[in-house]
Design a protein around this motif. Sequence first.
Motif, mmCIF file in Angstrom:
data_model
loop_
_atom_site.group_PDB
_atom_site.id
_atom_site.type_symbol
_atom_site.label_atom_id
_atom_site.label_comp_id
_atom_site.label_asym_id
_atom_site.label_seq_id
_atom_site.Cartn_x
_atom_site.Cartn_y
_atom_site.Cartn_z
ATOM 1 N N LEU A 316 0.836 -1.197 0.000
ATOM 2 C CA LEU A 316 0.000 0.000 0.000
ATOM 3 C C LEU A 316 0.871 1.246 0.000
ATOM 4 C CD1 LEU A 316 -2.740 -1.027 2.588
ATOM 5 C CD2 LEU A 316 -2.789 -1.244 0.099
ATOM 6 N N ASN A 317 2.084 1.116 0.522
ATOM 7 C CA ASN A 317 3.044 2.218 0.520
ATOM 8 C C ASN A 317 4.074 1.977 -0.573
ATOM 9 O OD1 ASN A 317 2.335 3.779 3.104
ATOM 10 N ND2 ASN A 317 2.449 1.664 3.802
ATOM 11 N N PHE A 318 4.797 3.016 -0.912
ATOM 12 C CA PHE A 318 5.840 2.861 -1.910
ATOM 13 C C PHE A 318 7.175 3.247 -1.282
ATOM 14 C CE2 PHE A 318 7.654 3.428 -6.283
ATOM 15 C CZ PHE A 318 7.313 2.175 -6.748
ATOM 16 N N SER A 319 7.531 4.500 -1.285
ATOM 17 C CA SER A 319 8.804 4.917 -0.685
ATOM 18 C C SER A 319 8.756 4.816 0.836
ATOM 19 C CB SER A 319 9.136 6.351 -1.095
ATOM 20 O OG SER A 319 9.370 6.427 -2.480
ATOM 21 N N ARG A 320 9.795 4.264 1.406
ATOM 22 C CA ARG A 320 9.973 4.226 2.857
ATOM 23 C C ARG A 320 11.434 3.887 3.137
ATOM 24 N NH1 ARG A 320 9.486 -1.281 4.588
ATOM 25 N NH2 ARG A 320 8.663 -2.605 2.929
ATOM 26 N N PRO A 321 11.930 4.270 4.318
ATOM 27 C CA PRO A 321 13.362 4.067 4.594
ATOM 28 C C PRO A 321 13.725 2.604 4.776
ATOM 29 C CG PRO A 321 12.234 4.919 6.524
ATOM 30 C CD PRO A 321 11.243 4.986 5.395
ATOM 31 N N GLY A 322 14.947 2.272 4.393
ATOM 32 C CA GLY A 322 15.441 0.906 4.564
ATOM 33 C C GLY A 322 16.006 0.643 5.946
ATOM 34 N N ALA A 323 15.998 1.646 6.822
ATOM 35 C CA ALA A 323 16.650 1.516 8.117
ATOM 36 C C ALA A 323 16.052 0.401 8.966
ATOM 37 C CB ALA A 323 16.572 2.847 8.872
ATOM 38 N N GLU A 324 14.723 0.303 8.958
ATOM 39 C CA GLU A 324 14.083 -0.690 9.829
ATOM 40 C C GLU A 324 14.340 -2.114 9.347
ATOM 41 O OE1 GLU A 324 12.673 2.055 8.771
ATOM 42 O OE2 GLU A 324 12.119 3.160 10.585
ATOM 43 N N VAL A 325 14.387 -2.318 8.032
ATOM 44 C CA VAL A 325 14.701 -3.654 7.517
ATOM 45 C C VAL A 325 16.128 -4.033 7.874
ATOM 46 C CG1 VAL A 325 15.074 -4.981 5.395
ATOM 47 C CG2 VAL A 325 12.976 -3.638 5.676
ATOM 48 N N ALA A 326 17.049 -3.075 7.737
ATOM 49 C CA ALA A 326 18.438 -3.341 8.135
ATOM 50 C C ALA A 326 18.512 -3.668 9.627
ATOM 51 C CB ALA A 326 19.316 -2.133 7.812
ATOM 52 N N ALA A 327 17.718 -2.954 10.432
ATOM 53 C CA ALA A 327 17.719 -3.207 11.874
ATOM 54 C C ALA A 327 17.123 -4.572 12.201
ATOM 55 C CB ALA A 327 16.945 -2.104 12.597
ATOM 56 N N GLN A 328 16.102 -5.001 11.434
ATOM 57 C CA GLN A 328 15.539 -6.322 11.661
ATOM 58 C C GLN A 328 16.573 -7.407 11.375
ATOM 59 O OE1 GLN A 328 11.735 -7.428 12.385
ATOM 60 N NE2 GLN A 328 13.458 -8.493 13.329
ATOM 61 N N TYR A 329 17.288 -7.242 10.266
ATOM 62 C CA TYR A 329 18.311 -8.231 9.942
ATOM 63 C C TYR A 329 19.427 -8.211 10.982
ATOM 64 C CZ TYR A 329 21.528 -11.116 7.283
ATOM 65 O OH TYR A 329 22.377 -12.122 6.890
ATOM 66 N N TYR A 330 19.822 -7.010 11.435
ATOM 67 C CA TYR A 330 20.817 -6.907 12.506
ATOM 68 C C TYR A 330 20.366 -7.707 13.729
ATOM 69 C CZ TYR A 330 23.062 -4.986 16.658
ATOM 70 O OH TYR A 330 23.710 -4.856 17.862
ATOM 71 N N THR A 331 19.095 -7.568 14.103
ATOM 72 C CA THR A 331 18.590 -8.258 15.287
ATOM 73 C C THR A 331 18.630 -9.768 15.095
ATOM 74 O OG1 THR A 331 17.151 -6.361 15.731
ATOM 75 C CG2 THR A 331 16.650 -8.394 16.897
ATOM 76 N N PHE A 332 18.293 -10.239 13.890
ATOM 77 C CA PHE A 332 18.390 -11.675 13.615
ATOM 78 C C PHE A 332 19.849 -12.147 13.715
ATOM 79 C CE2 PHE A 332 14.333 -11.623 10.813
ATOM 80 C CZ PHE A 332 13.551 -11.866 11.924
ATOM 81 N N VAL A 333 20.777 -11.362 13.141
ATOM 82 C CA VAL A 333 22.203 -11.723 13.200
ATOM 83 C C VAL A 333 22.694 -11.694 14.642
ATOM 84 C CG1 VAL A 333 24.535 -10.961 12.551
ATOM 85 C CG2 VAL A 333 22.684 -10.923 10.848
ATOM 86 N N ARG A 334 22.307 -10.669 15.362
ATOM 87 C CA ARG A 334 22.796 -10.434 16.714
ATOM 88 C C ARG A 334 22.351 -11.510 17.697
ATOM 89 N NH1 ARG A 334 24.248 -10.025 21.285
ATOM 90 N NH2 ARG A 334 24.131 -8.214 22.662
ATOM 91 N N LEU A 335 21.092 -11.921 17.612
ATOM 92 C CA LEU A 335 20.531 -12.782 18.649
ATOM 93 C C LEU A 335 20.531 -14.263 18.305
ATOM 94 C CD1 LEU A 335 17.501 -10.631 19.868
ATOM 95 C CD2 LEU A 335 19.703 -10.951 20.981
ATOM 96 N N GLY A 336 20.241 -14.604 17.065
ATOM 97 C CA GLY A 336 20.066 -16.022 16.760
ATOM 98 C C GLY A 336 18.884 -16.588 17.544
ATOM 99 N N ARG A 337 18.666 -17.876 17.414
ATOM 100 C CA ARG A 337 17.531 -18.508 18.111
ATOM 101 C C ARG A 337 17.669 -18.416 19.630
ATOM 102 N NH1 ARG A 337 13.785 -22.056 15.845
ATOM 103 N NH2 ARG A 337 13.929 -22.270 13.577
ATOM 104 N N GLU A 338 18.852 -18.722 20.126
ATOM 105 C CA GLU A 338 19.019 -18.744 21.570
ATOM 106 C C GLU A 338 18.922 -17.347 22.161
ATOM 107 O OE1 GLU A 338 19.334 -19.848 25.398
ATOM 108 O OE2 GLU A 338 18.865 -21.072 23.633
#
Length: 457
Positions: A316-338
Amino acid sequence: MVLHKGTSTDPDRKSGANPMYVGAYPALAAGIRLPHERLAEDPLPPDTALQLVRDELMLDGNARLNLATFVTTWMEPQARELMAECVDKNMIDKDEYPQTAELERRCVNILADLWHAPEPTEVMGCSTTGSSEACMLAGMALKRRWSKLGRTGKPNLVMGANVQVCWEKFCEYWEVEPRLVPMDGDRFHLTADEAIARCDENTIGVVAILGSTFDGSYEPVAEIAAALDGLKDRSGWDIPVHVDGASGAMIAPFLDPDLVWDFRLARVASINTSGHKYGLVYPGVGWVLWRDKAALPDELVFNVNYLGGDMPTFALNFSRPGAEVAAQYYTFVRLGREGFRAVQQASRDVATQLADGIAGLGPFELLTRGDQLPVFAFTTKADVEGFDVFDVSRRLRERGWLVPAYTFPEHRTDLAVLRIVVRNGFTHDLADLLLDDLRRLLPELDHRPGRRTAFHH
């Protein structure tokens, strides 16, 4: 978003700011007037503008003490640094920022794995600005799948009255009849029997919530799916389930791995979650996944020739910042399952301990205790006449705690509760401070009904 009307303020209000804000020329501050209706003629130095705006924002509540919101209010400095580096990247420019697009793809794959997609390579998914947009997209897919069946009646969507307001917006905007199952007695969310009773050949889907915003409880997704299987055998109506996992879809995979609610159920066509809730990212990012290509009709996906590349989009949206997606991936990298398990378990431990402490104070009765979502609701006992939940909420606000008080929906509007959301960063120590403040104010409370404020869940 909230709609605002333009309003005029006092045209004769005085100008003037803190003289120390303008450096070497304190007298110049007398002419500074913050714009309310129109831009000022002249610019201000950046440090002066920053401080003036900061002064007004002091009137906001402290986000860390906001126990009303599900939205993440604390991230590590490294995450904030990464977001600052990516805030100027337009998420939609896949050809210009291909690695940001790759991080988005990896996040979709990680969620598909967490949610037990039967064929991860067949999953369709994307990021959104939050769960509200994700729910709109999922609802559009449900309606389009139903419309291709050639039915002639008005489409309807079955869900509990405890759904987030975005689902009611979806029904209004896309002309779908909302079939809301009201609360009744001690039943505060959707059940299989109540869902099936409202389905017919024009039902585009059933929304099951993994984590009700009203009390933090999980709806019985597997039971609802099984009941719909039985309905298909009897009537031929093949009605899909969408799981609104705005919060619970990032809790259950780590703390309740044996709970079957996701793509392990063949009837679950799509799932959404909020990366900016228990995905542990600042607002706004959400995610929506469909189990396979058949669940997302091709005609809803637009292939756009944009900035030199062919790009499939569903948004529904078009332009939006990539910062939050980068932060989501950072959180996945940072924490892992455990790491995710440890963080979410810490929140649940705080919630259950705080709930037990509040129950032990005497005047309060728990509806839930935070052992599903780290969220719980409580009310005053029937014999408490000197104050109500609204009095408690107002008095806690005097100490900086933002704890919402609200009534439940139709059929249970007689029930008013307080709700506490425990998020990462709300520690046992902070919970003890809240409990101490609550214990301290109870003797001071009497029957002084105050203004009832609106609740946004």
